[in-house]
Design a protein around this motif. Structure first.
Motif, PDB file in Angstrom:
ATOM      1  N   GLY A 134      11.998  11.563  29.709  1.00  0.00           N
ATOM      2  CA  GLY A 134      13.335  11.950  29.287  1.00  0.00           C
ATOM      3  C   GLY A 134      13.489  13.423  29.021  1.00  0.00           C
ATOM      4  O   GLY A 134      14.481  13.855  28.447  1.00  0.00           O
ATOM      5  N   SER A 140      10.996   9.716  35.187  1.00  0.00           N
ATOM      6  CA  SER A 140      11.072   8.258  35.114  1.00  0.00           C
ATOM      7  C   SER A 140      10.602   7.589  36.397  1.00  0.00           C
ATOM      8  O   SER A 140      10.070   6.475  36.366  1.00  0.00           O
ATOM      9  N   GLY A 164       9.908   7.798  24.830  1.00  0.00           N
ATOM     10  CA  GLY A 164      10.772   8.867  25.325  1.00  0.00           C
ATOM     11  C   GLY A 164      11.206   9.791  24.207  1.00  0.00           C
ATOM     12  O   GLY A 164      11.105   9.456  23.021  1.00  0.00           O
ATOM     13  N   ALA A 196      17.251  14.516  27.022  1.00  0.00           N
ATOM     14  CA  ALA A 196      17.031  13.077  27.119  1.00  0.00           C
ATOM     15  C   ALA A 196      18.365  12.342  27.129  1.00  0.00           C
ATOM     16  O   ALA A 196      19.330  12.756  26.493  1.00  0.00           O
ATOM     17  N   ARG A 197      18.405  11.227  27.861  1.00  0.00           N
ATOM     18  CA  ARG A 197      19.593  10.382  27.893  1.00  0.00           C
ATOM     19  C   ARG A 197      19.323   9.095  27.138  1.00  0.00           C
ATOM     20  O   ARG A 197      18.187   8.616  27.068  1.00  0.00           O
ATOM     21  N   ASP A 200      17.440   6.128  29.113  1.00  0.00           N
ATOM     22  CA  ASP A 200      16.318   6.458  29.999  1.00  0.00           C
ATOM     23  C   ASP A 200      15.282   5.340  30.051  1.00  0.00           C
ATOM     24  O   ASP A 200      14.845   4.914  31.123  1.00  0.00           O
ATOM     25  N   ASP A 203      16.545   2.028  31.617  1.00  0.00           N
ATOM     26  CA  ASP A 203      16.684   2.133  33.073  1.00  0.00           C
ATOM     27  C   ASP A 203      15.343   1.942  33.767  1.00  0.00           C
ATOM     28  O   ASP A 203      15.244   1.253  34.784  1.00  0.00           O
TER      29      ASP A 203
END
Length: 284
Positions: A134, A140, A164, A196-197, A200, A203
């Motif tokens: 992330g 990823s 993450g 970072a999302r 993450d 997913d």
């Protein structure tokens, strides 16, 4: 949190920065790796890691997370592609000193997860991927490949732990990591730092065919004895490799020192609060 808190092999075909890989691995082992101890402890406590656990550590690095699990009685297998870090893991987990009794339930394997397979052996009950994703574009995808290899080696319903970086606003180190993006900008490749999302980890788990089964956040402050240790520790993560390729090590050291200055205390120590996130998923 390879290594790196995420080890990333540069995907472009340009020059690779000249790095003493042994020195970098030692910096990771002696300076940076311990920053993730609260993450390891939180996961092991939540999953009640103990003598009944058969753990496979992906990207095990210099082996601190494995050592902590083994101290709880778990049988551990670690795999990594870095020979320098694996050499340090062997020093920790498989000492060759006279009178030291080797533990048959500790294995270290150079290579990929498939190389850990032992015909007839029971499946792993826990798979960990503690290197936080992330923070690099494309990280990823690399983790997804490791999980695809590791999942068939685990028992049905085994726990798989992914880690993450937390939200940038909760990670003081995020502002320092932006140095890597700024310096590496001319290369414009997938190894650049990014914030970072939120999803993450989910997913990655979904693409690997894993079912999420809980998550958590852990405070992992980065604390260093002095500025030199902070610079060496952060560079040992590999997150600044692209920046060193685009510029040079001297420039990276200079920019890092400037970015770290607001986090240096009056006694010379460097302190940056961070939050990391982990996801527990299950094999089908």
């Amino acid at each position: 949190m390879t290594p790196t808190l995420v080890r990333q092999h540069l995907p472009h075909a340009g020059a690779v920065p000249r790095v003493d890989l042994r020195a970098r691995a030692r910096d990771w082992s002696e300076i940076q790796e311990r920053m993730l101890v609260p993450l390891y402890e939180a996961v092991y406590e939540r999953l009640e890691v103990g003598p009944a656990t058969r753990l496979l550590g992906l990207g095990c690095g210099s082996g601190l997370s494995l050592l902590m699990a083994a101290a709880r009685g778990a049988a551990v297998t670690g795999v990594d592609v870095s020979p320098e870090r694996m050499a340090l893991a062997r020093e920790r987990l498989l000492p060759q000193t006279p009178g030291t009794r080797a533990r048959p339930d500790i294995r270290l394997v150079d290579g990929s997860p498939r190389d850990t397979a032992v015909p007839g052996a029971p499946g792993f009950t826990l798979v960990t991927a503690f290197e936080p994703i992330g923070c690099l574009a494309g990280d990823s995808e690399g983790l997804g490949g490791l999980l695809s290899e590791a999942a068939p080696l685990a028992r049905r319903g085994a726990a798989v732990v992914l880690a993450g970086w937390g939200p940038p606003e909760r990670c003081a180190t995020a502002s320092v990591m932006r140095v890597a993006t700024k310096l590496a900008e001319p290369l414009r490749h997938s190894g650049s730092w990014r914030p970072a999302r939120r999803d993450d980890l989910e997913d990655v788990a979904q693409r690997a065919g894993l079912k999420p089964d809980g998550s958590g956040r852990v405070a992992c402050p980065f604390g260093y004895a002095d500025m030199d240790s902070a610079v060496r520790g952060l560079k040992s993560t590999g997150l600044f490799d692209a920046a060193m390729t685009a510029t040079d090590q001297v420039q990276v050291d200079k920019e890092l020192t400037e970015a770290l200055h607001p986090h240096q205390r009056q006694d010379g120590t460097v302190w940056m609060p961070n939050v990391f996130r982990y996801l527990i998923a299950r094999t089908p």
